[in-house]
Design a protein around this motif. Sequence first.
Motif, short mmCIF file in Angstrom:
data_model
loop_
_atom_site.label_atom_id
_atom_site.label_comp_id
_atom_site.label_asym_id
_atom_site.label_seq_id
_atom_site.Cartn_x
_atom_site.Cartn_y
_atom_site.Cartn_z
N ASP A 1 0.92 -1.08 0.13
CA ASP A 1 -0.10 0.53 -0.26
C ASP A 1 0.61 1.16 0.02
N GLU A 2 1.51 1.45 0.89
CA GLU A 2 2.50 2.36 0.83
C GLU A 2 3.76 2.32 -0.43
N LEU A 3 3.85 1.22 -1.34
CA LEU A 3 4.54 1.79 -2.54
C LEU A 3 3.43 2.28 -3.46
N LEU A 4 2.27 1.92 -3.92
CA LEU A 4 1.37 2.28 -4.85
C LEU A 4 0.90 3.41 -4.33
N PHE A 5 0.96 3.64 -2.77
CA PHE A 5 0.80 5.39 -2.69
C PHE A 5 1.84 6.68 -2.88
N GLY A 6 2.49 5.79 -2.81
CA GLY A 6 3.77 6.66 -2.77
C GLY A 6 4.31 7.21 -4.58
N LEU A 7 4.22 6.06 -5.86
CA LEU A 7 4.05 6.07 -6.62
C LEU A 7 2.83 6.88 -7.34
N LYS A 8 1.81 6.84 -7.05
CA LYS A 8 0.53 7.64 -7.23
C LYS A 8 0.75 8.50 -7.46
N ARG A 9 1.50 9.41 -5.93
CA ARG A 9 1.89 10.10 -6.18
C ARG A 9 2.95 11.78 -6.07
N LYS A 10 3.66 10.26 -6.54
CA LYS A 10 4.93 11.17 -7.41
C LYS A 10 4.11 11.40 -9.57
#
Length: 146
Positions: free
Chosen positions: A77-86
């Motif tokens: 979840d943290e990986l997906l959130f960080g990628l989407k935010r970028k």
Amino acid sequence: MRIGELAKITGLAPSRIRFYEASGLIQSVERKANGYRDYSDDAVWILEMITSAQAAGFTLDEIRHLLPVSSQGWRHDELLFGLKRKVEEIEVLQQRLARNKEQLLMVIDGIESKPDGMPCVDNTQRVLGRLREEIALNKANASPAK
């Protein structure tokens, strides 16, 4: 593998690899009896991920939160959130760059289309006036409707 070999494979300077290690981006490695660091094969792909993420605009702190926690993998979840935010940050940057490009092209056009006989100082005022109008229009269009 020793740091020289890792540097050669990744194209990174040994000092950069040591920096990433000191920053906690790659796991600290044990030193052999002779004092040499001995890196695992995983260090190659971790370093490739770090350099790719930096090229995509991630800060080292952001990368630290996106790397796998251990050999068991990522925090999904943290990986997906960080990628989407970028991706969202890149889209905002692209919009800003597009506006900047439009403004520069408008200035270039204003300079190249200076009416014959108009003094440069007057043309400068004309171009700046058009630029101010364009900026005001962009701000008005960007403001949320009330």
